[in-house]
Motif scaffolding. Structure first.
Motif, PDB file in Angstrom:
ATOM      1  N   SER A   1       0.830  -1.212   0.000  1.00  0.00           N
ATOM      2  CA  SER A   1       0.000   0.000   0.000  1.00  0.00           C
ATOM      3  C   SER A   1       0.862   1.259   0.000  1.00  0.00           C
ATOM      4  CB  SER A   1      -0.909   0.001   1.237  1.00  0.00           C
ATOM      5  OG  SER A   1      -1.695  -1.171   1.256  1.00  0.00           O
ATOM      6  N   ALA A   2       1.903   1.271   0.832  1.00  0.00           N
ATOM      7  CA  ALA A   2       2.778   2.451   0.877  1.00  0.00           C
ATOM      8  C   ALA A   2       3.555   2.604  -0.429  1.00  0.00           C
ATOM      9  CB  ALA A   2       3.749   2.347   2.057  1.00  0.00           C
ATOM     10  N   ILE A   3       3.921   1.483  -1.032  1.00  0.00           N
ATOM     11  CA  ILE A   3       4.646   1.556  -2.314  1.00  0.00           C
ATOM     12  C   ILE A   3       3.745   2.163  -3.393  1.00  0.00           C
ATOM     13  CG2 ILE A   3       5.582   0.114  -4.196  1.00  0.00           C
ATOM     14  CD1 ILE A   3       7.610   0.571  -1.942  1.00  0.00           C
ATOM     15  N   ALA A   4       2.457   1.850  -3.376  1.00  0.00           N
ATOM     16  CA  ALA A   4       1.535   2.445  -4.365  1.00  0.00           C
ATOM     17  C   ALA A   4       1.503   3.964  -4.208  1.00  0.00           C
ATOM     18  CB  ALA A   4       0.130   1.865  -4.192  1.00  0.00           C
ATOM     19  N   MET A   5       1.538   4.435  -2.957  1.00  0.00           N
ATOM     20  CA  MET A   5       1.546   5.884  -2.715  1.00  0.00           C
ATOM     21  C   MET A   5       2.851   6.507  -3.187  1.00  0.00           C
ATOM     22  SD  MET A   5      -0.189   5.593   1.060  1.00  0.00           S
ATOM     23  CE  MET A   5       0.130   7.260   1.604  1.00  0.00           C
ATOM     24  N   ALA A   6       3.975   5.840  -2.887  1.00  0.00           N
ATOM     25  CA  ALA A   6       5.287   6.358  -3.307  1.00  0.00           C
ATOM     26  C   ALA A   6       5.367   6.417  -4.830  1.00  0.00           C
ATOM     27  CB  ALA A   6       6.400   5.462  -2.753  1.00  0.00           C
ATOM     28  N   GLU A   7       4.850   5.387  -5.475  1.00  0.00           N
ATOM     29  CA  GLU A   7       4.899   5.329  -6.943  1.00  0.00           C
ATOM     30  C   GLU A   7       4.071   6.458  -7.564  1.00  0.00           C
ATOM     31  OE1 GLU A   7       3.506   1.588  -8.514  1.00  0.00           O
ATOM     32  OE2 GLU A   7       4.682   1.859 -10.355  1.00  0.00           O
ATOM     33  N   SER A   8       2.926   6.740  -6.963  1.00  0.00           N
ATOM     34  CA  SER A   8       2.076   7.801  -7.498  1.00  0.00           C
ATOM     35  C   SER A   8       2.787   9.155  -7.423  1.00  0.00           C
ATOM     36  CB  SER A   8       0.750   7.854  -6.732  1.00  0.00           C
ATOM     37  OG  SER A   8      -0.147   8.694  -7.410  1.00  0.00           O
ATOM     38  N   TYR A   9       3.549   9.339  -6.339  1.00  0.00           N
ATOM     39  CA  TYR A   9       4.322  10.580  -6.183  1.00  0.00           C
ATOM     40  C   TYR A   9       5.481  10.627  -7.196  1.00  0.00           C
ATOM     41  CZ  TYR A   9       7.628  13.914  -4.189  1.00  0.00           C
ATOM     42  OH  TYR A   9       8.511  14.952  -4.023  1.00  0.00           O
ATOM     43  N   LEU A  10       6.270   9.558  -7.226  1.00  0.00           N
ATOM     44  CA  LEU A  10       7.486   9.560  -8.053  1.00  0.00           C
ATOM     45  C   LEU A  10       7.171   9.649  -9.545  1.00  0.00           C
ATOM     46  CD1 LEU A  10       9.535   6.827  -6.140  1.00  0.00           C
ATOM     47  CD2 LEU A  10      10.134   9.266  -6.345  1.00  0.00           C
ATOM     48  N   LYS A  11       6.049   9.030  -9.950  1.00  0.00           N
ATOM     49  CA  LYS A  11       5.700   9.023 -11.377  1.00  0.00           C
ATOM     50  C   LYS A  11       4.620  10.059 -11.702  1.00  0.00           C
ATOM     51  CE  LYS A  11       6.901   4.174 -12.008  1.00  0.00           C
ATOM     52  NZ  LYS A  11       6.378   2.831 -12.314  1.00  0.00           N
ATOM     53  N   ASP A  12       4.277  10.892 -10.724  1.00  0.00           N
ATOM     54  CA  ASP A  12       3.239  11.912 -10.909  1.00  0.00           C
ATOM     55  C   ASP A  12       1.966  11.300 -11.499  1.00  0.00           C
ATOM     56  OD1 ASP A  12       2.126  14.449 -10.823  1.00  0.00           O
ATOM     57  OD2 ASP A  12       2.959  15.080 -12.752  1.00  0.00           O
ATOM     58  N   LYS A  13       1.581  10.139 -10.958  1.00  0.00           N
ATOM     59  CA  LYS A  13       0.422   9.434 -11.515  1.00  0.00           C
ATOM     60  C   LYS A  13      -0.900  10.097 -11.151  1.00  0.00           C
ATOM     61  CE  LYS A  13       0.320   4.836 -11.408  1.00  0.00           C
ATOM     62  NZ  LYS A  13       0.340   4.159 -12.719  1.00  0.00           N
ATOM     63  N   LYS A  14      -0.893  10.869 -10.082  1.00  0.00           N
ATOM     64  CA  LYS A  14      -2.109  11.541  -9.610  1.00  0.00           C
ATOM     65  C   LYS A  14      -3.219  10.534  -9.299  1.00  0.00           C
ATOM     66  CE  LYS A  14      -0.931  15.700 -12.218  1.00  0.00           C
ATOM     67  NZ  LYS A  14      -0.134  16.358 -11.180  1.00  0.00           N
ATOM     68  N   ARG A  15      -2.830   9.455  -8.624  1.00  0.00           N
ATOM     69  CA  ARG A  15      -3.833   8.470  -8.220  1.00  0.00           C
ATOM     70  C   ARG A  15      -4.734   9.052  -7.132  1.00  0.00           C
ATOM     71  NH1 ARG A  15      -2.539   2.551  -7.294  1.00  0.00           N
ATOM     72  NH2 ARG A  15      -4.798   2.701  -7.313  1.00  0.00           N
ATOM     73  N   VAL A  16      -5.964   8.612  -7.122  1.00  0.00           N
ATOM     74  CA  VAL A  16      -6.917   9.041  -6.102  1.00  0.00           C
ATOM     75  C   VAL A  16      -6.994   7.914  -5.073  1.00  0.00           C
ATOM     76  CG1 VAL A  16      -9.268   9.837  -5.653  1.00  0.00           C
ATOM     77  CG2 VAL A  16      -8.208  10.249  -7.894  1.00  0.00           C
TER      78      VAL A  16
ATOM     79  N   PRO B   1     -10.063  10.678   0.901  1.00  0.00           N
ATOM     80  CA  PRO B   1      -9.480  10.465  -0.435  1.00  0.00           C
ATOM     81  C   PRO B   1      -8.658  11.686  -0.858  1.00  0.00           C
ATOM     82  CG  PRO B   1     -11.905  10.430  -0.498  1.00  0.00           C
ATOM     83  CD  PRO B   1     -11.509  10.856   0.873  1.00  0.00           C
ATOM     84  N   VAL B   2      -7.493  11.430  -1.418  1.00  0.00           N
ATOM     85  CA  VAL B   2      -6.634  12.533  -1.882  1.00  0.00           C
ATOM     86  C   VAL B   2      -6.060  12.176  -3.256  1.00  0.00           C
ATOM     87  CG1 VAL B   2      -5.954  13.144   0.480  1.00  0.00           C
ATOM     88  CG2 VAL B   2      -4.478  11.641  -0.858  1.00  0.00           C
ATOM     89  N   VAL B   3      -5.552  13.197  -3.937  1.00  0.00           N
ATOM     90  CA  VAL B   3      -4.823  12.973  -5.186  1.00  0.00           C
ATOM     91  C   VAL B   3      -3.340  13.091  -4.865  1.00  0.00           C
ATOM     92  CG1 VAL B   3      -4.400  13.837  -7.525  1.00  0.00           C
ATOM     93  CG2 VAL B   3      -6.720  13.926  -6.558  1.00  0.00           C
ATOM     94  N   ILE B   4      -2.565  12.057  -5.187  1.00  0.00           N
ATOM     95  CA  ILE B   4      -1.116  12.114  -4.954  1.00  0.00           C
ATOM     96  C   ILE B   4      -0.398  12.231  -6.292  1.00  0.00           C
ATOM     97  CG2 ILE B   4       0.932  10.888  -4.097  1.00  0.00           C
ATOM     98  CD1 ILE B   4      -0.709   9.630  -1.981  1.00  0.00           C
ATOM     99  N   GLY B   5       0.362  13.329  -6.431  1.00  0.00           N
ATOM    100  CA  GLY B   5       1.148  13.559  -7.641  1.00  0.00           C
ATOM    101  C   GLY B   5       2.501  14.137  -7.261  1.00  0.00           C
ATOM    102  N   ALA B   6       3.181  14.703  -8.225  1.00  0.00           N
ATOM    103  CA  ALA B   6       4.547  15.192  -8.011  1.00  0.00           C
ATOM    104  C   ALA B   6       4.628  16.277  -6.943  1.00  0.00           C
ATOM    105  CB  ALA B   6       5.118  15.712  -9.319  1.00  0.00           C
ATOM    106  N   LYS B   7       3.517  16.928  -6.645  1.00  0.00           N
ATOM    107  CA  LYS B   7       3.540  17.975  -5.605  1.00  0.00           C
ATOM    108  C   LYS B   7       3.136  17.413  -4.240  1.00  0.00           C
ATOM    109  CE  LYS B   7       2.541  21.813  -8.761  1.00  0.00           C
ATOM    110  NZ  LYS B   7       1.906  21.124  -9.909  1.00  0.00           N
TER     111      LYS B   7
END
Ligand code: APR
Length: 320
Positions: free
Chosen positions: A238-253, A274-280
């Motif tokens: 689960s934490a890796i999915a969050m890290a990946e969304s940040y590193l790849k700017d996937k903007k996952r919800v 629920p949040v959007v995780i991206g490069a910021k």
């Protein structure tokens, strides 16, 4: 382009699994940090020795000094101790608050631009303390709980309906554990909300209520089976999915423990939304209108988090 750097603070059960998954997904170079001498080094070497077989390139190292995390793009924190028999809530808070202070100081000094994901329990209070200790922007410090809770919910629902886990989405709010609020109306199979699936005869309200309860008790179910520890594969994934969304700017919800500043009527608390995780980092907090039942569950959850944070403030007034 240089590889990203991922620092894992805590090289225990979850930390080791995080390192393996980050390697397999080629997210970047990996530093494991732990106070236990030899453990982070040993895990780093073991995983590095798997890399030729698995075919991934990453530098893996272990450390006992914070300088090793210098310039990390992502920091994932699992450092701390679990609650042992006979230990009160405040005993646990006292120990893990000290750990968050040390980790926060290390991050502030060596990785001030990182995206920080906290996993240490009690999650909603520890991520609050970690953000206060490191002083990084609030949108760059989040807690991992909702992705795990919703993944458990999705797994149980997929098994109930005999469909792919990929086609099940689940929506959870609130704190981690007993007070989490799974939203039945916003959880779906291929876009079909669960209440419609009841009408279609796929399941019953009673079965869904059992699944919701099993999801809430998901952590305890694993502890009861393992007896000597708590879940680590699914929390790490689960934490890796969050890290990946940040590193790849996937903007996952994804549902995360995020700092609320008025959203959902909550101030200066970390609560699962629920949040959007991206490069910021946390780029947006998704604020939905809650129905009566969800609002009641959410408020109960917020009060539980507030109680923990108040206890933290009493133990460590400097954080308040
Ligand atoms: N600094 C760095 N590492 C620390 C510190 C510290 N001050 N204190 C403890 N640790 C390390 C321990 O040495 C141990 O290796 O944190 C690691 C924790 O690992 P485990 O005990 O195996 O726990 P784990 O199953 O990985 O869970 C970690 O996540 O889900 C939560 O409740 C769980 O809080 C726990 C955390």
């Amino acid at each position: 382009m240089a590889r990203s750097k991922i620092a894992l603070i805590g090289a225990g059960q979850i930390g080791g699994t995080l390192a393996l998954l980050a390697g397999l997904k080629e997210l970047g170079d990996i530093v494991l940090f732990d106070v236990m001498e030899g453990v982070p080094q040993g895990k780093a070497l073991d995983i590095a020795e798997a890399s030729p077989v698995e075919g991934f390139d990453a530098n893996l190292s272990g450390a006992q000094n914070y300088a090793a995390i210098e310039g990390a793009d992502v920091v994932i924190v699992t450092a701390g101790v679990p609650r042992k028999p006979g230990m009160s809530r405040d005993d646990l808070l006292t120990i893990n608050l000290k750990v968050m202070e040390q980790v926060g100081a290390g991050i502030a000094k060596y990785a001030p631009d990182a995206f920080v994901i906290c996993i240490t329990n009690p999650l909603d209070a520890m991520v609050w303390a970690l953000q206060k200790s490191c002083g990084l922007p609030r949108n760059k410090v989040v807690g991992m709980a909702g992705v795990l809770d919703s993944s458990r919910f999705r797994h149980f629902l997929a098994a109930e309906f005999n469909v792919s886990v990929e086609d099940v989405t689940a929506f959870v709010l609130g704190g981690h554990g007993d007070t989490m609020v799974p939203s039945v109306r916003y959880s779906t199979v291929a876009g079909i909300p669960l209440p419609d699936l009841i009408k279609m005869g796929w399941t019953t309200e009673a079965r869904l209520a059992e699944i919701v309860q099993r999801t809430r008790d998901g952590g305890a179910e694993i502890v009861n089976l393992l007896k000597t520890g708590s879940a680590f594969y699914a929390p790490a994934a689960s934490a890796i999915a969050m890290a990946e969304s940040y590193l790849k700017d996937k903007k996952r919800v994804v549902p995360c423990a995020a700092h609320l500043d008025g959203e959902y009527g909550v101030n200066d608390l970390y609560v699962g939304v629920p949040v959007v995780i991206g490069a910021k980092g946390v780029e947006r907090i998704v604020e939905i209108a809650l129905d009566k039942e969800e609002r009641a569950g959410f408020e109960k959850s917020v009060n539980a988090v507030k109680g923990l944070v108040d206890a933290c403030k009493a133990i460590a007034p400097s954080l308040a």
